[in-house]
Design a protein around this motif. Structure first.
Motif, PDB file in Angstrom:
ATOM      1  N   ALA A   1      99.855 131.283 -34.953  1.00 23.79           N
ATOM      2  CA  ALA A   1     100.519 132.583 -35.003  1.00 23.79           C
ATOM      3  C   ALA A   1     101.652 132.549 -36.029  1.00 23.79           C
ATOM      4  O   ALA A   1     102.241 131.504 -36.289  1.00 23.79           O
ATOM      5  CB  ALA A   1     101.083 132.927 -33.624  1.00 23.79           C
TER       6      ALA A   1
ATOM      7  N   ASP B   1     103.844 137.810 -35.752  1.00 17.78           N
ATOM      8  CA  ASP B   1     103.153 137.893 -34.464  1.00 17.78           C
ATOM      9  C   ASP B   1     104.129 137.645 -33.316  1.00 17.78           C
ATOM     10  O   ASP B   1     104.108 138.345 -32.306  1.00 17.78           O
ATOM     11  CB  ASP B   1     102.014 136.875 -34.397  1.00 17.78           C
ATOM     12  CG  ASP B   1     100.937 137.126 -35.440  1.00 17.78           C
ATOM     13  OD1 ASP B   1     100.622 138.309 -35.689  1.00 17.78           O
ATOM     14  OD2 ASP B   1     100.426 136.137 -36.013  1.00 17.78           O
TER      15      ASP B   1
ATOM     16  N   TYR C   1      97.836 131.874 -31.032  1.00 20.05           N
ATOM     17  CA  TYR C   1      97.617 133.186 -30.424  1.00 20.05           C
ATOM     18  C   TYR C   1      97.381 133.068 -28.919  1.00 20.05           C
ATOM     19  O   TYR C   1      97.797 133.927 -28.146  1.00 20.05           O
ATOM     20  CB  TYR C   1      96.418 133.888 -31.065  1.00 20.05           C
ATOM     21  CG  TYR C   1      96.710 134.442 -32.433  1.00 20.05           C
ATOM     22  CD1 TYR C   1      97.664 135.428 -32.620  1.00 20.05           C
ATOM     23  CD2 TYR C   1      96.014 133.985 -33.544  1.00 20.05           C
ATOM     24  CE1 TYR C   1      97.933 135.956 -33.872  1.00 20.05           C
ATOM     25  CE2 TYR C   1      96.268 134.502 -34.804  1.00 20.05           C
ATOM     26  CZ  TYR C   1      97.234 135.478 -34.965  1.00 20.05           C
ATOM     27  OH  TYR C   1      97.501 135.991 -36.200  1.00 20.05           O
TER      28      TYR C   1
END
Length: 142
Positions: free
Chosen positions: A9, A13, A48
Motif C-alpha cells: 500500500a 492509500d 492492502y
C-alpha cells in the motif's frame, strides 16, 4: 488491475483509510481510543490486506458525499444572504457596539456628552454594506 491483499500500500492509500476512520469516529461507530489504536496500526501497515482488516467491521463510507441528515435533526436556517456578507454585517455590528461603549464611558467619565464620533465609524461602513447587500453582493452564488 485488481488489488491483491499482498500488494504493498502507498501513503495515499493509508491517508484514505485514515480519513475513513476519522469519519467513523465522527459518526460514533468507534471511540477515540479505538481510533488511536487503529491509526497506530494503520501507519505500520504495509499491504492492502492489513489496511482492509482495519475497516473490516465498519460499513463503507463515501467520503465524497456526506451522510444524509437524520430525520430528527432540523435543517440549518437558510438565509438569502451569503455567509461572507453575514460575517461582514457581524463585524460591523461588533465594531459599532465597541465604539458606542467607548463613547458612553468617555461621556460619563468626562461629565458631559461628547460629540457622537462613532457615527463616523459606523456610518460609511454601514452604507457600503447596505448598498452591497441591496445590490445583490450578498446573494448566494449558484
Amino acid at each position: 488491475m485488481a488489488q491483491s491483499p499482498e500488494m504493498r500500500a502507498s501513503d495515499v492509500d493509508r491517508d484514505r483509510v485514515a480519513a475513513v476512520l476519522r469519519e467513523h469516529t465522527a459518526q460514533g461507530r468507534i471511540t477515540m481510543d479505538e481510533f488511536n489504536e487503529r491509526l497506530e496500526q494503520l501507519y505500520q501497515s504495509k499491504t492492502y490486506g492489513e489496511l482492509a482488516r482495519l475497516t473490516a467491521d465498519l460499513p463503507d463510507v463515501d467520503l465524497r458525499n456526506p451522510p444524509a441528515k437524520l430525520p430528527g435533526t432540523a435543517p440549518a436556517p437558510r438565509s438569502g444572504m451569503h455567509s461572507g456578507m453575514r460575517a461582514a454585517w457581524g463585524a460591523w455590528a461588533a465594531a459599532s457596539s465597541i465604539n458606542w461603549v467607548i463613547w458612553l464611558i468617555v461621556s460619563i467619565t468626562s461629565g458631559h456628552m461628547i460629540y457622537p464620533w462613532p457615527l463616523w465609524v459606523m456610518g460609511p461602513w454601514g452604507v457600503i454594506l447596505l448598498l452591497s447587500t441591496l445590490s445583490g453582493g450578498g446573494q448566494k452564488r449558484r
